[in-house]
Motif scaffolding. Sequence first.
Motif, PDB file in Angstrom:
ATOM      1  N   TRP A  94       3.092   8.677   3.187  1.00  0.00           N
ATOM      2  CA  TRP A  94       2.168   8.006   4.105  1.00  0.00           C
ATOM      3  C   TRP A  94       1.509   8.988   5.073  1.00  0.00           C
ATOM      4  N   LYS A 132      -1.753   7.445   3.782  1.00  0.00           N
ATOM      5  CA  LYS A 132      -2.482   6.560   4.699  1.00  0.00           C
ATOM      6  C   LYS A 132      -3.975   6.876   4.695  1.00  0.00           C
ATOM      7  N   VAL A 162      -3.544   1.461  10.781  1.00  0.00           N
ATOM      8  CA  VAL A 162      -4.463   0.860   9.812  1.00  0.00           C
ATOM      9  C   VAL A 162      -4.784  -0.556  10.281  1.00  0.00           C
ATOM     10  N   LEU A 180       0.836  -1.199   0.000  1.00  0.00           N
ATOM     11  CA  LEU A 180       0.000   0.000   0.000  1.00  0.00           C
ATOM     12  C   LEU A 180       0.874   1.253   0.000  1.00  0.00           C
ATOM     13  N   SER A 181       1.896   1.265   0.846  1.00  0.00           N
ATOM     14  CA  SER A 181       2.664   2.500   1.027  1.00  0.00           C
ATOM     15  C   SER A 181       3.479   2.847  -0.211  1.00  0.00           C
ATOM     16  N   HIS A 220      -5.843   7.708   2.361  1.00  0.00           N
ATOM     17  CA  HIS A 220      -6.525   7.112   1.210  1.00  0.00           C
ATOM     18  C   HIS A 220      -7.035   5.718   1.555  1.00  0.00           C
ATOM     19  N   TRP A 221      -6.263   5.001   2.350  1.00  0.00           N
ATOM     20  CA  TRP A 221      -6.604   3.624   2.682  1.00  0.00           C
ATOM     21  C   TRP A 221      -7.461   3.530   3.944  1.00  0.00           C
ATOM     22  N   PHE A 222      -7.216   4.466   4.859  1.00  0.00           N
ATOM     23  CA  PHE A 222      -7.914   4.403   6.152  1.00  0.00           C
ATOM     24  C   PHE A 222      -8.028   5.816   6.711  1.00  0.00           C
ATOM     25  N   THR A 244       2.729   2.648  -3.201  1.00  0.00           N
ATOM     26  CA  THR A 244       1.938   3.271  -4.269  1.00  0.00           C
ATOM     27  C   THR A 244       2.086   4.783  -4.251  1.00  0.00           C
ATOM     28  N   HIS A 250      -7.734  -3.912   1.123  1.00  0.00           N
ATOM     29  CA  HIS A 250      -7.127  -3.135   0.045  1.00  0.00           C
ATOM     30  C   HIS A 250      -6.112  -3.966  -0.738  1.00  0.00           C
ATOM     31  N   VAL A 292      -8.412  -4.001   7.245  1.00  0.00           N
ATOM     32  CA  VAL A 292      -8.431  -2.963   6.211  1.00  0.00           C
ATOM     33  C   VAL A 292      -7.264  -3.174   5.244  1.00  0.00           C
ATOM     34  N   VAL A 293      -6.099  -3.534   5.777  1.00  0.00           N
ATOM     35  CA  VAL A 293      -4.949  -3.831   4.912  1.00  0.00           C
ATOM     36  C   VAL A 293      -5.302  -4.984   3.975  1.00  0.00           C
TER      37      VAL A 293
END
Length: 610
Positions: free
Chosen positions: A448, A354, A364, A347-348, A356-358, A350, A372, A368-369
């Motif tokens: 992040w 952070k 996180v 994720l990181s 954006h994901w959570f 990309t 995604h 949730v990890v």
Amino acid sequence: MAQNPSAKSVPRPPTLAERHSGIPERLASIAQEAKEKLYSKKTLPESVPRLREVPRLPPDTTRESFDRAIVELRDSLGAENVVLNDKPLEDGWYIEHPNTHDAFHIVDQEELVCSAVVYPESTAEVQSIVKWANKHMIPIYPISMGRNVGYGGSAPRVPGSVVIDLGKRMNKILKIDAENASCVVEPGVSYFALYEEIQRRKLPLWIDTPDLGGGSVLGNATDRGVGYTPYGDHFANHCGMEVVLPNGELLRTGMGAMPGKNGADNPTWQSFQPAYGPYSDGIFSQSNFGIVCQMGFWLMPETGHQSYMITFPHDNDFANIVEIIRPLAQQRILGNIPQLRHVIQELSVTGLPKSHWFPGPGRVPRDVVRKHASSLPCGDCAWVFYGTQYGDPASIKTQLDMIKSAFSKIHGSRFFLPSDLPPDHYIHSRAAVCSGVPVLRELDWLNWVPNAAHLFFSPITPTRGEDAKIVHDINVRLHKKYGFDLFPTLCVAGREMHYIANIIYDRSSQDEKRRATALMRDLITEAAKEGYGEYRTHLLFADQVAGTYNWNNNALMRFNETLKDALDPNGILAPGRNGIWPKNFRGKGWQLMGAEVENAVGGGAITPKL
């Protein structure tokens, strides 16, 4: 508080043609994009008014004596090459970093600052600076390029020291020997610069680069950094040094100690490391026993290569993965120094924040990890292994068949080639690095959090599942306690692993800094209780880490102090580096062994009250 500049207002980064620390033209657009991403999340102003004395004086030095000493130094080197640190402090970013302080400051930005920066052009000028420092009893702190990010950057351990920036004017590639597959470089030669020169000459040679290519080849090796080709142990692949000792005397190690014919360099200086007698090179790595002004390196002949990625579904696969890696690495089936990463890093890297994901507070959550990750090329997994094999197509196929067979014992593992993954996937950056091509992709995870900075916790464990799990479990528990996402990267060899945990924090937040500092302190303590020590650390934790290597009544430190006192009786060269203090600093409150760093966050001082 000042707001971030718009992307359009962010000046372009310098290129190698413009500055020794710049980027290759081929990466100009990538660097611009990376800079704009980082600046778009920046809420800190470029600088704030300085509240302390400017410039910060060295210890036990009056303003009058300092001014006289600076005049003398300017007379010797030229006024333009001795610059007082009396301007606003700017953190910059990776390509345009400061040489006055730590861009990723944990304690107050003004705490770990130099009094001045000096720019020598030659080894002879370095010698003159060292002699000047001894005359005036002013501590000096040499840096190569100042990109030791995550470990203290350019900051001197003793505030008010004079930084010797070796990179700006000592940035020559002195020699590339294609037949011997070796080179000799000065401190200001970056991985970018060395790679570009080899490409310009069309030589069939590879360099070995860390994840980011902007650092000093010489500086990274003296700090025992690592890369990812078969030549990934940088210090093990150096050959020959030219060193200025703390008294100003010049030393050449290895075969360089024997003069060559008619005054030339010894022709075997870059061919054989130890030469005759005690092998002294090691004492100049991670030490303050000398200033390395030239260093030789072995280069890797170019070869065929194939990178790949393997994913594993469960968090508790970790120990089994390590157990499978060990025999593959010991038997030299694994071609390089591979990386094992937790899936959160998919994720990181990309470059997305952070949020954006959570969007919630805190860490996180694991579910949730997983959610995604299931939408990314890696899929719903827990661990990601990046490796590279070398040789001709037939040997690579044989190696990969053996690797696939070994890892297939872990149910649910999946194998990918770069061709199986999208062009923007991280594997393509790893493939470049693992074939000796320096890149910038590793900057992306700094997005992040806003104003991102980081600390590295870097212990060594045996390549055994039970040992790796102990250190990993300590990290899991303590990262949870202090509220940080855990980003573990394991660089795995046949007998040892570098377990590198990247603690990312917002340097505008005093709370995050305190928690990051407390986390770091507890990680060092708890790992040491289990017998695991760091191979490298941030300068503010050097005393604590050095204190964990205390077998037999601190025999190692007593030995280092004996060397320090013999080589540097005036204690002028980088006092405190890696926990080694000269006699004139010992017992005066300079060591940081407890919560002093944590307590100094937010404006407190780490310097003793003298």
